[in-house]
Design a protein around this motif. Structure first.
Motif, mmCIF file in Angstrom:
data_model
loop_
_atom_site.group_PDB
_atom_site.id
_atom_site.type_symbol
_atom_site.label_atom_id
_atom_site.label_comp_id
_atom_site.label_asym_id
_atom_site.label_seq_id
_atom_site.Cartn_x
_atom_site.Cartn_y
_atom_site.Cartn_z
ATOM 1 N N GLU A 149 7.863 10.501 -3.845
ATOM 2 C CA GLU A 149 7.750 11.075 -2.343
ATOM 3 C C GLU A 149 6.662 10.837 -1.683
ATOM 4 O O GLU A 149 6.239 11.330 -0.309
ATOM 5 C CB GLU A 149 7.130 12.987 -3.213
ATOM 6 N N GLU A 150 6.345 9.359 -1.437
ATOM 7 C CA GLU A 150 5.469 8.544 -0.940
ATOM 8 C C GLU A 150 6.334 7.464 -0.365
ATOM 9 O O GLU A 150 7.774 7.096 -0.195
ATOM 10 C CB GLU A 150 4.249 8.541 -1.558
ATOM 11 N N TYR A 151 5.822 6.816 0.310
ATOM 12 C CA TYR A 151 6.486 5.154 1.339
ATOM 13 C C TYR A 151 5.061 4.494 0.992
ATOM 14 O O TYR A 151 4.503 3.847 0.557
ATOM 15 C CB TYR A 151 6.784 5.806 2.568
ATOM 16 N N GLN A 152 5.324 2.944 0.250
ATOM 17 C CA GLN A 152 4.993 2.400 0.350
ATOM 18 C C GLN A 152 5.396 0.749 1.673
ATOM 19 O O GLN A 152 6.589 0.813 1.890
ATOM 20 C CB GLN A 152 5.817 0.899 -0.971
ATOM 21 N N LEU A 153 4.107 0.792 1.954
ATOM 22 C CA LEU A 153 4.600 -0.528 2.852
ATOM 23 C C LEU A 153 3.656 -1.983 2.253
ATOM 24 O O LEU A 153 3.307 -1.986 1.716
ATOM 25 C CB LEU A 153 2.937 0.107 4.001
ATOM 26 N N ILE A 181 1.185 -1.203 0.234
ATOM 27 C CA ILE A 181 0.084 -0.284 -0.132
ATOM 28 C C ILE A 181 0.929 1.477 -0.217
ATOM 29 O O ILE A 181 1.417 1.044 0.792
ATOM 30 C CB ILE A 181 -0.863 -0.123 0.899
ATOM 31 N N GLN A 182 0.608 2.074 -0.630
ATOM 32 C CA GLN A 182 1.453 3.602 -1.130
ATOM 33 C C GLN A 182 0.996 4.456 -0.483
ATOM 34 O O GLN A 182 -0.141 5.106 -0.624
ATOM 35 C CB GLN A 182 2.353 3.396 -2.175
ATOM 36 N N VAL A 183 1.298 5.118 0.470
ATOM 37 C CA VAL A 183 1.027 6.213 0.924
ATOM 38 C C VAL A 183 1.569 7.435 0.845
ATOM 39 O O VAL A 183 2.524 7.759 0.731
ATOM 40 C CB VAL A 183 0.694 6.184 2.874
#
Length: 159
Positions: free
Chosen positions: A95-99, A34-36
């Motif tokens: 610029e985002e984060y992937q869990l 999931i990308q947040v």
């Protein structure tokens, strides 16, 4: 129609009979992601989200989902699961984060646990979305897939 395992001789749906299949130790590992955005990443990692500890809730949701797979997927057998483990890892993406979500499911039985592992990973991702959607409805749930399985007639598989 007998060439299709989930259809009977009349062409109607059936659950495959596994009565005569040998029991063996079986495991499956699945992954989802999931990308947040930055705000959500900071909220989750500092445990400051309004709905609480996102990853702990997602882990419990994944475990519960694995145990309920046969209630969700029509032709899945209800099985005795001997273990479920959910692991998380963060990866920066632009610029985002992937869990990254990894689920491992184990059993000793006559049928595999691939669907249980996939269901666990999927529900983990959905739970993270649910707990974070108030900050950003544009969260993206990524690919979900089987990474490996062991045991059973078809043998081992590794992606």
């Amino acid at each position: 129609m007998s060439e299709f395992t989930h259809f009977n001789d009349q062409g109607h749906a059936r659950m495959v009979d596994i009565t005569e299949k040998a029991e063996s130790h079986r495991s499956a590992v699945a992954q989802s992601s999931i990308q947040v955005n930055e705000a959500i990443y900071q909220g989750i990692t500092s445990n400051q989200m309004k709905k609480g500890d996102v990853l702990s809730v997602a882990q419990v949701a994944g475990i519960m989902a694995a145990k309920q797979t046969s209630s969700l997927i029509p032709m899945c057998h209800p099985i005795s699961i001997s273990g479920v483990n959910i692991e998380f890892d963060w990866k920066p993406v632009k610029e985002e984060y992937q869990l990254l979500i990894k689920s491992t499911v184990r059993t000793k039985g006559s049928t595999g646990v691939e669907m249980e592992a996939l269901t666990a990973a999927s529900v983990c991702a959905l739970t993270v979305y649910d707990m974070c959607k108030s900050l950003d409805k544009g969260i993206v749930i990524g690919e979900t897939y089987l990474t490996s399985k062991s045991g059973g007639k078809s043998g081992d598989y590794s992606r």
